[in-house]
Enzyme design. Structure first.
Site, PDB file in Angstrom:
ATOM      1  N   GLU A 133       0.817  -1.213   0.000  1.00 42.13           N
ATOM      2  CA  GLU A 133       0.000   0.000   0.000  1.00 42.13           C
ATOM      3  C   GLU A 133       0.851   1.263   0.000  1.00 42.13           C
ATOM      4  O   GLU A 133       0.412   2.316  -0.475  1.00 42.13           O
ATOM      5  CB  GLU A 133      -0.919   0.006   1.232  1.00 42.13           C
ATOM      6  CG  GLU A 133      -1.935  -1.117   1.277  1.00 42.13           C
ATOM      7  CD  GLU A 133      -2.978  -1.019   0.175  1.00 42.13           C
ATOM      8  OE1 GLU A 133      -3.409   0.105  -0.147  1.00 42.13           O
ATOM      9  OE2 GLU A 133      -3.360  -2.066  -0.372  1.00 42.13           O
ATOM     10  N   GLU A 146      -1.808   8.885   0.066  1.00 49.18           N
ATOM     11  CA  GLU A 146      -2.160   8.457  -1.284  1.00 49.18           C
ATOM     12  C   GLU A 146      -1.769   9.544  -2.274  1.00 49.18           C
ATOM     13  O   GLU A 146      -1.936  10.735  -2.013  1.00 49.18           O
ATOM     14  CB  GLU A 146      -3.664   8.197  -1.341  1.00 49.18           C
ATOM     15  CG  GLU A 146      -4.173   7.629  -2.647  1.00 49.18           C
ATOM     16  CD  GLU A 146      -5.668   7.386  -2.624  1.00 49.18           C
ATOM     17  OE1 GLU A 146      -6.232   7.120  -3.701  1.00 49.18           O
ATOM     18  OE2 GLU A 146      -6.273   7.478  -1.535  1.00 49.18           O
TER      19      GLU A 146
END
Length: 266
Positions: A90, A112
């Site tokens: 991730e 992100e």
């Protein structure tokens, strides 16, 4: 009589101390191993440089008593490897020809990338003006309902302060452990799967979901990566896991991918 009682109390304290040491994640992954596993997380090119510390990892892990304390030593090592592998995917900053290989670059990023958006998708957790709930932290926690539930569980106001996941390493790790340890129907928890506690139902069996690391990928991102045959994202998760198992000296087990598994919500 008093001497016997004192000796008994002393013995009990020593035993309790030993059990506490055994239960602590540090008994299975030292700081040196942590540094070896997440070898390039403090590279100058990584956003997370200096953020994801061993001390924050241990502090957060010990807030979830069942993490890496259930089952035999190999089971506990596999859980550590699986957790770090999934979260490394991730947050990876690796690429195919990266120094030391692509699986040495976990935990490079905190947030992100590429215009992540607000992700205020649930009316159950009203979003204050200007707050965004895009992926942050080791698990890249996303959506206001996940921030709300995780915050309630770890006693942090993540709805009003979502960026705590990018500024407080212990809170950031805690949200990842919360996601790992918490079942969200119809999905089991990643913890239950990796320790062998989860038993597939008839529906699971028909959907090709079998015990093993692959189901943790299905839980985390099955809709995009599972039941689609071979794909790079799923294989990347497996690559991290195999490397970490090797470093921790444990067999990764079987059923590592989810290529033939239907997603839980399909």
């Amino acid at each position: 009589m008093r001497l016997c009682l004192c000796l008994w109390v002393l013995a009990f304290c020593i035993l309790a101390s030993d059990l506490g040491a055994l239960a602590d994640v540090r008994s299975l992954i030292s700081k040196d191993l942590f540094e070896q596993i997440l070898k390039h997380r403090n590279d100058a090119a990584c956003e997370g440089k200096g953020f994801y510390t061993y001390e924050a990892f241990v502090n957060a892990a010990n807030s979830f008593g069942a993490f890496a304390t259930t089952g035999d030593t190999n089971t506990r090592k596999r859980e550590i490897a699986a957790f770090l592998a999934q979260t490394s995917h991730e947050t990876t900053g690796g690429w195919a020809s990266a120094p030391d290989g692509p699986y040495a670059w976990g935990y490079c990023f905190i947030r992100e990338r590429n215009n992540p958006g607000a992700h205020c998708t649930s009316k159950d957790w009203p979003c204050p003006p200007g707050k965004q709930y895009y992926g942050r932290g080791p698990i890249q926690l996303t959506h206001n309902y996940n921030y709300g539930q995780a915050g309630r569980a770890i006693r942090a106001d993540l709805i009003n302060n979502p960026d705590l996941l990018a500024t407080d390493a212990v809170i950031s790790f805690k949200t990842a452990f919360w996601f790992w340890m918490t079942p969200q129907s119809p999905k089991p928890s990643c913890h239950a799967v990796i320790i062998g506690q989860w038993q597939p139902s008839t529906t699971d069996t028909q959907a090709g979901r079998v015990p093993g690391y692959g189901v943790t990928t299905n839980i985390i991102n099955g809709g995009k990566e599972c039941g689609k045959g071979s794909n790079s994202k799923m294989e990347n998760r497996v690559g991290f896991y195999q490397r970490y198992c090797q470093i921790l000296g444990v067999d990764p087990g079987s059923n590592l991918d989810c290529s033939n598994q239907r997603p839980f919500n399909a």
